[in-house]
Design an enzyme around this catalytic site. Structure first.
Site, PDB file in Angstrom:
ATOM      1  N   SER A   1      25.843  47.880  18.521  1.00 39.96           N
ATOM      2  CA  SER A   1      26.981  47.456  17.716  1.00 39.96           C
ATOM      3  C   SER A   1      27.173  45.955  17.880  1.00 39.96           C
ATOM      4  CB  SER A   1      28.244  48.177  18.191  1.00 39.96           C
ATOM      5  OG  SER A   1      29.404  47.655  17.575  1.00 39.96           O
TER       6      SER A   1
ATOM      7  N   TYR B   1      34.982  50.560  24.349  1.00 39.03           N
ATOM      8  CA  TYR B   1      33.814  50.711  23.467  1.00 39.03           C
ATOM      9  C   TYR B   1      32.927  49.483  23.583  1.00 39.03           C
ATOM     10  CZ  TYR B   1      31.053  51.050  19.188  1.00 39.03           C
ATOM     11  OH  TYR B   1      30.030  51.080  18.282  1.00 39.03           O
TER      12      TYR B   1
ATOM     13  N   LYS C   1      28.940  49.036  24.808  1.00 42.24           N
ATOM     14  CA  LYS C   1      27.913  48.450  23.948  1.00 42.24           C
ATOM     15  C   LYS C   1      27.296  47.204  24.581  1.00 42.24           C
ATOM     16  CE  LYS C   1      27.813  51.575  20.827  1.00 42.24           C
ATOM     17  NZ  LYS C   1      26.585  52.368  20.631  1.00 42.24           N
TER      18      LYS C   1
ATOM     19  N   VAL D   1      30.098  49.963   9.471  1.00 41.69           N
ATOM     20  CA  VAL D   1      29.335  50.916   8.678  1.00 41.69           C
ATOM     21  C   VAL D   1      30.299  52.011   8.233  1.00 41.69           C
ATOM     22  CG1 VAL D   1      27.372  52.506   8.623  1.00 41.69           C
ATOM     23  CG2 VAL D   1      27.289  50.464  10.083  1.00 41.69           C
ATOM     24  N   GLU D   2      30.256  52.348   6.971  1.00 42.98           N
ATOM     25  CA  GLU D   2      31.158  53.368   6.442  1.00 42.98           C
ATOM     26  C   GLU D   2      30.677  54.759   6.849  1.00 42.98           C
ATOM     27  OE1 GLU D   2      33.385  54.531   2.273  1.00 42.98           O
ATOM     28  OE2 GLU D   2      32.078  52.791   2.346  1.00 42.98           O
ATOM     29  N   THR D   3      31.221  55.236   7.965  1.00 43.79           N
ATOM     30  CA  THR D   3      30.915  56.562   8.509  1.00 43.79           C
ATOM     31  C   THR D   3      32.237  57.191   8.943  1.00 43.79           C
ATOM     32  OG1 THR D   3      30.667  55.779  10.784  1.00 43.79           O
ATOM     33  CG2 THR D   3      28.683  55.727   9.393  1.00 43.79           C
TER      34      THR D   3
END
Length: 143
Positions: free
Chosen positions: A35, A50, A54, A85-87
């Protein structure tokens, strides 16, 4: 988060490399889905743990890459560090559908296919080329 983003990577990497070596693979490739948060601290302080995981993945990928080079292994290592990212990630992190939708509404985000294309790029590089890190973000993402 530490179990998934770090310990999970360590176990999966160990087993993948072991499998490639046991089968006498003449090459191979290990990918780390990293990321931007592993390269710089995100503006949102709610994501600090997070980001810690990473950053650890960034260091781990480099350590694995160097270890493989010392062993004269043909296995390559690539870390892919995407921006937004569109998730379903925002929904998972925010636990709020409206806030998750808002996260992706500011500009056109990366799509999963964009990440797949980055993987394909690294895989299609000649054997003498090591693609260490692919930093990929939406055009309009500023940080």
């Amino acid at each position: 988060m530490l179990d998934i983003n770090l310990l999970g990577y360590c176990i999966c990497t160990r087993e993948a490399i072991r499998s490639m070596r046991d089968r006498g693979a003449k090459g191979g490739h290990v990918f780390f889905m990293n990321s931007l948060a592993g390269l710089r601290f995100p503006g949102n302080t709610n994501l600090h743990l997070y980001s810690v995981t990473k950053y650890a993945v960034t260091a781990y990928a480099e350590g694995v890459r160097r270890e493989l080079r010392e062993m004269k292994s043909p296995i390559r290592v690539t870390s892919i560090s995407p921006g937004i990212v569109e998730t379903d990630f925002a929904m998972t992190m925010l636990q709020n559908e409206a806030k998750a939708a808002e996260t992706y509404a500011h500009f056109k985000c990366l799509q999963p296919e964009d990440i797949a294309n980055a993987v394909e790029y690294a895989l299609n590089s000649p054997d003498h080329v090591q693609v260490d890190n692919i930093l990929i973000r939406p055009t309009q993402q500023t940080s």
